[in-house]
Design a protein around this motif. Structure first.
Motif, PDB file in Angstrom:
ATOM      1  N   THR A   1      69.330 -40.111  -9.357  1.00  0.00           N
ATOM      2  CA  THR A   1      69.242 -40.202 -10.694  1.00  0.00           C
ATOM      3  C   THR A   1      70.496 -39.211 -11.451  1.00  0.00           C
ATOM      4  OG1 THR A   1      67.357 -38.565 -11.237  1.00  0.00           O
ATOM      5  CG2 THR A   1      67.032 -41.303 -10.834  1.00  0.00           C
ATOM      6  N   ILE A   2      71.130 -39.715 -12.215  1.00  0.00           N
ATOM      7  CA  ILE A   2      72.403 -38.470 -12.570  1.00  0.00           C
ATOM      8  C   ILE A   2      72.249 -38.795 -14.142  1.00  0.00           C
ATOM      9  CG2 ILE A   2      74.821 -38.851 -13.532  1.00  0.00           C
ATOM     10  CD1 ILE A   2      73.928 -38.606 -10.078  1.00  0.00           C
ATOM     11  N   SER A   3      71.901 -37.066 -14.713  1.00  0.00           N
ATOM     12  CA  SER A   3      71.276 -37.453 -16.346  1.00  0.00           C
ATOM     13  C   SER A   3      72.210 -38.321 -16.858  1.00  0.00           C
ATOM     14  CB  SER A   3      72.012 -36.236 -16.621  1.00  0.00           C
ATOM     15  OG  SER A   3      73.498 -36.163 -16.330  1.00  0.00           O
ATOM     16  N   ASN A   4      71.036 -38.783 -18.094  1.00  0.00           N
ATOM     17  CA  ASN A   4      71.467 -39.691 -18.525  1.00  0.00           C
ATOM     18  C   ASN A   4      72.088 -41.204 -18.267  1.00  0.00           C
ATOM     19  OD1 ASN A   4      69.772 -38.304 -21.023  1.00  0.00           O
ATOM     20  ND2 ASN A   4      72.524 -37.784 -21.509  1.00  0.00           N
ATOM     21  N   GLN A   5      71.666 -41.238 -17.174  1.00  0.00           N
ATOM     22  CA  GLN A   5      72.655 -43.196 -16.424  1.00  0.00           C
ATOM     23  C   GLN A   5      71.326 -44.090 -15.580  1.00  0.00           C
ATOM     24  OE1 GLN A   5      75.134 -43.594 -17.122  1.00  0.00           O
ATOM     25  NE2 GLN A   5      75.746 -42.524 -18.750  1.00  0.00           N
ATOM     26  N   PRO A   6      71.286 -44.972 -15.279  1.00  0.00           N
ATOM     27  CA  PRO A   6      70.293 -46.293 -14.344  1.00  0.00           C
ATOM     28  C   PRO A   6      70.796 -45.285 -13.505  1.00  0.00           C
ATOM     29  CG  PRO A   6      72.097 -47.586 -15.388  1.00  0.00           C
ATOM     30  CD  PRO A   6      72.243 -45.538 -15.623  1.00  0.00           C
ATOM     31  N   GLU A   7      68.988 -45.779 -12.810  1.00  0.00           N
ATOM     32  CA  GLU A   7      69.243 -44.912 -11.348  1.00  0.00           C
ATOM     33  C   GLU A   7      69.954 -45.797 -10.437  1.00  0.00           C
ATOM     34  OE1 GLU A   7      64.613 -43.792  -9.542  1.00  0.00           O
ATOM     35  OE2 GLU A   7      65.065 -46.005  -9.331  1.00  0.00           O
ATOM     36  N   ILE A   8      70.585 -44.857  -9.485  1.00  0.00           N
ATOM     37  CA  ILE A   8      70.673 -45.149  -7.999  1.00  0.00           C
ATOM     38  C   ILE A   8      70.523 -45.576  -7.189  1.00  0.00           C
ATOM     39  CG2 ILE A   8      72.827 -45.164  -6.267  1.00  0.00           C
ATOM     40  CD1 ILE A   8      74.242 -43.290  -8.195  1.00  0.00           C
ATOM     41  N   THR A   9      69.678 -47.218  -6.414  1.00  0.00           N
ATOM     42  CA  THR A   9      69.087 -47.302  -5.520  1.00  0.00           C
ATOM     43  C   THR A   9      69.397 -47.569  -4.641  1.00  0.00           C
ATOM     44  OG1 THR A   9      67.112 -47.695  -7.308  1.00  0.00           O
ATOM     45  CG2 THR A   9      67.050 -48.825  -5.428  1.00  0.00           C
ATOM     46  N   VAL A  10      69.051 -47.279  -3.257  1.00  0.00           N
ATOM     47  CA  VAL A  10      69.763 -48.334  -1.815  1.00  0.00           C
ATOM     48  C   VAL A  10      68.536 -48.775  -1.048  1.00  0.00           C
ATOM     49  CG1 VAL A  10      70.387 -47.323   0.065  1.00  0.00           C
ATOM     50  CG2 VAL A  10      71.469 -46.222  -1.836  1.00  0.00           C
ATOM     51  N   THR A  11      68.807 -50.472  -0.701  1.00  0.00           N
ATOM     52  CA  THR A  11      67.606 -50.686   0.004  1.00  0.00           C
ATOM     53  C   THR A  11      68.017 -50.428   1.370  1.00  0.00           C
ATOM     54  OG1 THR A  11      68.373 -52.149  -2.289  1.00  0.00           O
ATOM     55  CG2 THR A  11      67.024 -53.309   0.193  1.00  0.00           C
ATOM     56  N   PRO A  12      66.666 -50.549   1.908  1.00  0.00           N
ATOM     57  CA  PRO A  12      66.727 -49.834   3.152  1.00  0.00           C
ATOM     58  C   PRO A  12      67.383 -51.366   4.032  1.00  0.00           C
ATOM     59  CG  PRO A  12      64.852 -49.451   2.435  1.00  0.00           C
ATOM     60  CD  PRO A  12      65.980 -50.153   1.159  1.00  0.00           C
ATOM     61  N   GLN A  13      67.115 -52.024   4.142  1.00  0.00           N
ATOM     62  CA  GLN A  13      66.969 -52.954   4.890  1.00  0.00           C
ATOM     63  C   GLN A  13      68.538 -53.549   4.919  1.00  0.00           C
ATOM     64  OE1 GLN A  13      63.756 -53.467   2.671  1.00  0.00           O
ATOM     65  NE2 GLN A  13      62.752 -52.696   4.195  1.00  0.00           N
ATOM     66  N   THR A  14      69.113 -53.247   3.784  1.00  0.00           N
ATOM     67  CA  THR A  14      70.539 -54.010   3.989  1.00  0.00           C
ATOM     68  C   THR A  14      71.216 -53.029   3.466  1.00  0.00           C
ATOM     69  OG1 THR A  14      70.339 -54.637   1.684  1.00  0.00           O
ATOM     70  CG2 THR A  14      69.737 -56.412   2.965  1.00  0.00           C
ATOM     71  N   GLY A  15      70.944 -51.776   3.205  1.00  0.00           N
ATOM     72  CA  GLY A  15      72.032 -50.677   2.572  1.00  0.00           C
ATOM     73  C   GLY A  15      72.470 -50.977   1.611  1.00  0.00           C
ATOM     74  N   TYR A  16      72.243 -51.672   1.134  1.00  0.00           N
ATOM     75  CA  TYR A  16      72.886 -52.733  -0.851  1.00  0.00           C
ATOM     76  C   TYR A  16      72.209 -51.299  -1.293  1.00  0.00           C
ATOM     77  CZ  TYR A  16      74.215 -54.741  -4.826  1.00  0.00           C
ATOM     78  OH  TYR A  16      74.993 -55.411  -5.462  1.00  0.00           O
ATOM     79  N   VAL A  17      73.189 -51.141  -2.036  1.00  0.00           N
ATOM     80  CA  VAL A  17      73.876 -50.193  -3.027  1.00  0.00           C
ATOM     81  C   VAL A  17      73.779 -50.541  -4.564  1.00  0.00           C
ATOM     82  CG1 VAL A  17      74.797 -47.673  -4.029  1.00  0.00           C
ATOM     83  CG2 VAL A  17      75.118 -48.027  -1.935  1.00  0.00           C
ATOM     84  N   GLN A  18      72.510 -50.241  -5.657  1.00  0.00           N
ATOM     85  CA  GLN A  18      72.692 -50.977  -6.452  1.00  0.00           C
ATOM     86  C   GLN A  18      71.982 -49.780  -7.785  1.00  0.00           C
ATOM     87  OE1 GLN A  18      70.107 -54.049  -7.040  1.00  0.00           O
ATOM     88  NE2 GLN A  18      68.472 -52.891  -5.486  1.00  0.00           N
TER      89      GLN A  18
END
Length: 175
Positions: free
Chosen positions: A158-175
């Motif tokens: 997480t970055i201050s006051n921003q949406p959470e960045i999530t990395v999906t483990p099976q695909t490595g997809y960054v969202q």
């Protein structure tokens, strides 16, 4: 002596300056601008969003390099200093039992004011809130792993006051 009379000509004084209505309108416009525009200059929202997007790009770049070079790529997130560091394991991934990311992996856009070209630094006043994993490792298939052949759990930053960045483990997809 002939005297000509001036017809239709009156002496009018030159009037200069602003009317009261013009002055009030200017004051109202300045008031509206100060309420709407000035807080945007003092706010860190633009810097926060910019670093959020930059961090997503760094993670995507790390994943792409891991797949393209068929090597393990490590992303180290230091929440205390606000620095994200990229490194790569230069050894072939075949038969590896441990990951040793020892070679710097430069970012395409340089260091963004950081000490090295393989770092992304948070601007002043922007903080990395929390990282579920301080080190993210992408394998040659682009997956998020904890060790060779062992898929890690989902990672979030997480970055201050921003949406959470999530990395999906099976695909490595960054969202």
């Amino acid at each position: 002596m002939v005297v000509f009379a001036q017809r239709g000509c009156r002496a009018t004084p030159d009037i200069s300056g602003f009317t009261l209505i013009e002055l009030v309108m200017v004051i109202v416009l300045i008031g509206i601008l100060s309420v709407v525009v000035l807080p945007r200059f003092a706010d860190k929202t633009f810097d926060e969003r910019g670093f959020h997007d930059a961090l997503k790009s760094v993670l995507q770049h790390a994943r792409h390099v891991a797949v393209a070079s068929r090597r393990f790529v490590c992303v180290e997130v230091n929440a205390a200093t606000g620095v994200v560091l990229l490194k790569r394991d230069e050894a072939s991934p075949d038969g590896k039992t441990s990951i040793d990311c020892n070679a710097d992996l430069p970012l395409p856009s340089g260091g963004n004011g950081c000490d090295a070209s393989n770092q992304a630094c948070a601007p002043s006043g922007v903080f990395i809130g929390s990282a579920s994993t301080p080190s993210l490792i992408f394998d040659p298939l682009g997956r998020l792993v904890s060790s060779p052949g062992s898929v890690a759990s989902a990672a979030s930053i997480t970055i201050s006051n921003q949406p959470e960045i999530t990395v999906t483990p099976q695909t490595g997809y960054v969202q």
